[in-house]
Design a protein around this motif. Structure first.
Motif, PDB file in Angstrom:
ATOM      1  N   TYR A   6       6.435 -32.843  -3.897  1.00 41.78           N
ATOM      2  CA  TYR A   6       5.796 -33.758  -4.852  1.00 41.78           C
ATOM      3  C   TYR A   6       6.630 -33.858  -6.117  1.00 41.78           C
ATOM      4  CZ  TYR A   6       3.683 -29.651  -7.261  1.00 41.78           C
ATOM      5  OH  TYR A   6       3.471 -28.482  -7.940  1.00 41.78           O
ATOM      6  N   SER A   7       6.296 -34.822  -6.955  1.00 45.95           N
ATOM      7  CA  SER A   7       7.075 -35.139  -8.152  1.00 45.95           C
ATOM      8  C   SER A   7       8.527 -35.427  -7.768  1.00 45.95           C
ATOM      9  CB  SER A   7       6.993 -33.999  -9.181  1.00 45.95           C
ATOM     10  OG  SER A   7       7.392 -34.443 -10.456  1.00 45.95           O
ATOM     11  N   THR A   8       8.697 -36.179  -6.695  1.00 46.64           N
ATOM     12  CA  THR A   8      10.025 -36.508  -6.172  1.00 46.64           C
ATOM     13  C   THR A   8      10.878 -37.247  -7.197  1.00 46.64           C
ATOM     14  OG1 THR A   8       9.038 -36.669  -3.967  1.00 46.64           O
ATOM     15  CG2 THR A   8      11.215 -37.647  -4.259  1.00 46.64           C
ATOM     16  N   LEU A   9      10.226 -37.995  -8.071  1.00 48.43           N
ATOM     17  CA  LEU A   9      10.949 -38.746  -9.095  1.00 48.43           C
ATOM     18  C   LEU A   9      10.811 -38.112 -10.477  1.00 48.43           C
ATOM     19  CD1 LEU A   9      10.140 -42.398  -7.959  1.00 48.43           C
ATOM     20  CD2 LEU A   9      12.201 -41.049  -7.524  1.00 48.43           C
ATOM     21  N   GLY A  10      10.442 -36.827 -10.500  1.00 48.18           N
ATOM     22  CA  GLY A  10      10.347 -36.130 -11.787  1.00 48.18           C
ATOM     23  C   GLY A  10       9.400 -36.821 -12.749  1.00 48.18           C
ATOM     24  N   GLN A  11       8.282 -37.329 -12.212  1.00 49.26           N
ATOM     25  CA  GLN A  11       7.294 -38.064 -13.010  1.00 49.26           C
ATOM     26  C   GLN A  11       7.947 -39.214 -13.780  1.00 49.26           C
ATOM     27  OE1 GLN A  11       4.963 -34.887 -15.085  1.00 49.26           O
ATOM     28  NE2 GLN A  11       3.396 -35.543 -13.631  1.00 49.26           N
ATOM     29  N   GLY A  12       8.816 -39.934 -13.084  1.00 52.56           N
ATOM     30  CA  GLY A  12       9.435 -41.126 -13.648  1.00 52.56           C
ATOM     31  C   GLY A  12      10.824 -40.905 -14.222  1.00 52.56           C
TER      32      GLY A  12
ATOM     33  N   ARG B 121      16.994 -36.046   2.683  1.00 55.38           N
ATOM     34  CA  ARG B 121      18.142 -35.378   3.291  1.00 55.38           C
ATOM     35  C   ARG B 121      18.065 -33.862   3.157  1.00 55.38           C
ATOM     36  NH1 ARG B 121      24.086 -36.234   4.101  1.00 55.38           N
ATOM     37  NH2 ARG B 121      23.413 -34.318   5.097  1.00 55.38           N
ATOM     38  N   LYS B 122      17.345 -33.383   2.176  1.00 54.52           N
ATOM     39  CA  LYS B 122      17.176 -31.944   1.999  1.00 54.52           C
ATOM     40  C   LYS B 122      16.090 -31.371   2.903  1.00 54.52           C
ATOM     41  CE  LYS B 122      20.235 -30.992  -1.243  1.00 54.52           C
ATOM     42  NZ  LYS B 122      21.318 -29.997  -1.042  1.00 54.52           N
ATOM     43  N   GLY B 123      15.421 -32.231   3.647  1.00 48.20           N
ATOM     44  CA  GLY B 123      14.394 -31.755   4.569  1.00 48.20           C
ATOM     45  C   GLY B 123      12.983 -31.839   4.038  1.00 48.20           C
ATOM     46  N   ALA B 124      12.792 -32.563   2.942  1.00 54.37           N
ATOM     47  CA  ALA B 124      11.462 -32.702   2.348  1.00 54.37           C
ATOM     48  C   ALA B 124      10.818 -34.012   2.780  1.00 54.37           C
ATOM     49  CB  ALA B 124      11.547 -32.661   0.828  1.00 54.37           C
ATOM     50  N   LEU B 125       9.514 -34.002   2.897  1.00 55.33           N
ATOM     51  CA  LEU B 125       8.734 -35.218   3.066  1.00 55.33           C
ATOM     52  C   LEU B 125       8.239 -35.608   1.681  1.00 55.33           C
ATOM     53  CD1 LEU B 125       7.328 -37.312   4.923  1.00 55.33           C
ATOM     54  CD2 LEU B 125       5.388 -35.737   5.037  1.00 55.33           C
ATOM     55  N   PRO B 126       8.819 -36.632   1.064  1.00 56.08           N
ATOM     56  CA  PRO B 126       8.484 -36.937  -0.328  1.00 56.08           C
ATOM     57  C   PRO B 126       7.043 -37.419  -0.497  1.00 56.08           C
ATOM     58  CG  PRO B 126      10.539 -38.006   0.331  1.00 56.08           C
ATOM     59  CD  PRO B 126       9.876 -37.521   1.582  1.00 56.08           C
ATOM     60  N   VAL B 127       6.421 -36.942  -1.555  1.00 56.64           N
ATOM     61  CA  VAL B 127       5.114 -37.450  -1.971  1.00 56.64           C
ATOM     62  C   VAL B 127       5.365 -38.286  -3.226  1.00 56.64           C
ATOM     63  CG1 VAL B 127       2.802 -36.852  -2.765  1.00 56.64           C
ATOM     64  CG2 VAL B 127       3.937 -35.431  -1.032  1.00 56.64           C
ATOM     65  N   VAL B 128       5.174 -39.577  -3.107  1.00 54.65           N
ATOM     66  CA  VAL B 128       5.521 -40.498  -4.187  1.00 54.65           C
ATOM     67  C   VAL B 128       4.306 -41.317  -4.583  1.00 54.65           C
ATOM     68  CG1 VAL B 128       7.040 -42.375  -4.891  1.00 54.65           C
ATOM     69  CG2 VAL B 128       7.879 -40.651  -3.293  1.00 54.65           C
ATOM     70  N   GLY B 129       4.020 -41.370  -5.881  1.00 54.99           N
ATOM     71  CA  GLY B 129       2.935 -42.213  -6.372  1.00 54.99           C
ATOM     72  C   GLY B 129       3.386 -43.669  -6.410  1.00 54.99           C
ATOM     73  N   ILE B 130       2.565 -44.554  -5.883  1.00 54.90           N
ATOM     74  CA  ILE B 130       2.893 -45.982  -5.860  1.00 54.90           C
ATOM     75  C   ILE B 130       1.776 -46.736  -6.572  1.00 54.90           C
ATOM     76  CG2 ILE B 130       3.252 -48.007  -4.400  1.00 54.90           C
ATOM     77  CD1 ILE B 130       4.405 -46.140  -2.287  1.00 54.90           C
ATOM     78  N   ARG B 131       2.157 -47.397  -7.671  1.00 56.46           N
ATOM     79  CA  ARG B 131       1.163 -48.095  -8.477  1.00 56.46           C
ATOM     80  C   ARG B 131       1.396 -49.600  -8.547  1.00 56.46           C
ATOM     81  NH1 ARG B 131       2.347 -43.288 -10.902  1.00 56.46           N
ATOM     82  NH2 ARG B 131       0.603 -41.874 -11.328  1.00 56.46           N
ATOM     83  N   ASN B 132       2.517 -50.062  -8.044  1.00 54.32           N
ATOM     84  CA  ASN B 132       2.792 -51.500  -8.101  1.00 54.32           C
ATOM     85  C   ASN B 132       3.785 -51.864  -6.995  1.00 54.32           C
ATOM     86  OD1 ASN B 132       5.574 -51.093  -9.149  1.00 54.32           O
ATOM     87  ND2 ASN B 132       4.514 -50.412 -11.011  1.00 54.32           N
ATOM     88  N   PRO B 133       3.970 -53.159  -6.713  1.00 60.44           N
ATOM     89  CA  PRO B 133       4.859 -53.583  -5.628  1.00 60.44           C
ATOM     90  C   PRO B 133       6.304 -53.108  -5.795  1.00 60.44           C
ATOM     91  CG  PRO B 133       3.411 -55.388  -6.254  1.00 60.44           C
ATOM     92  CD  PRO B 133       3.201 -54.303  -7.271  1.00 60.44           C
ATOM     93  N   ALA B 134       6.803 -53.054  -7.027  1.00 61.48           N
ATOM     94  CA  ALA B 134       8.182 -52.620  -7.246  1.00 61.48           C
ATOM     95  C   ALA B 134       8.375 -51.165  -6.816  1.00 61.48           C
ATOM     96  CB  ALA B 134       8.556 -52.790  -8.717  1.00 61.48           C
TER      97      ALA B 134
END
Length: 209
Positions: A99-105, A159-172
């Motif tokens: 989780y926090s794959t994008l470092g909270q933005g 690629r590191k073997g993680a299944l990313p948990v990503v928050g999606i709030r808009n189409p972009a």
């Protein structure tokens, strides 16, 4: 369950390794959720490899597999990779979720040194100046690949073997997730990113994994 308006959940997670009861008792209750049809699978979050193995072994006694260990993981926090967390999951057939794959933005190019994230974004809470080198490499690879920074950062975790948990709030943001799929960073690109990555820390009482 009644409050959720559901008959069952797909997966039920124990959200941290700090609990007042023994691992055996926790595993017994988790297994009961599966046996009674309240959850289709069970997992944990933020567990170190040793405790992860103990939970797995305790669940085996009830013939219930441990499905996942969910920990903060990104190019800004490689702690689970560098301290055997991902490998322990792979050895035991457990899905490692990051989780926090994008470092909270922070890894999406949304923030900068002059426009830092709000103080409530506490995961991977490094000053933006400390990850500027990381962002520069992500941007360059993104340009070469025709991808946004966020898509490159997500692909790194995959690629590191993680299944990313990503928050999606808009189409972009949904498109960034889609654009992270169907390709892989090369070994050379991964080495470049590893050089500007951050190991990250653990906390004594909660963020152990």
């Amino acid at each position: 369950m009644a409050q959720l308006g559901l008959q069952y959940v797909d997966i039920y997670l124990v959200h941290g390794p700090i609990h007042p009861q023994s691992i055996a008792n926790v595993a017994k209750v988790m297994a009961k959720c599966v046996e009674e049809g309240l959850a289709r699978a069970v997992g944990v979050a933020n567990y170190q490899p040793d405790d992860l193995q103990k939970v797995r072994d305790a669940l085996v006694e009830h013939s219930v597999p441990l499905a996942t260990n969910q920990c903060e993981f990104s190019i800004q926090r490689r702690y689970p990779e560098l301290h055997n967390g991902i490998a322990a999951c792979e050895r035991n057939g457990i899905v490692f979720q990051g989780y926090s794959t994008l470092g909270q933005g922070r890894l999406s190019d949304k923030y900068s040194i002059v426009n830092p994230p709000p103080p409530t974004r506490r995961f991977s809470n490094y000053p933006m100046k400390d990850i500027e080198n990381t962002l520069q490499v992500l941007r360059r690879i993104g340009r070469d690949r025709g991808r946004n920074v966020a898509s490159v950062a997500i692909n790194y975790s995959i690629r590191k073997g993680a299944l990313p948990v990503v928050g999606i709030r808009n189409p972009a943001q949904a498109q960034d997730m889609i654009d992270a799929l169907g390709w892989r960073l090369t070994d050379t690109e991964m080495v470049e990113l590893d050089r500007v990555s951050i190991e990250g820390k653990r906390t004594a009482l909660w963020q152990q994994g």
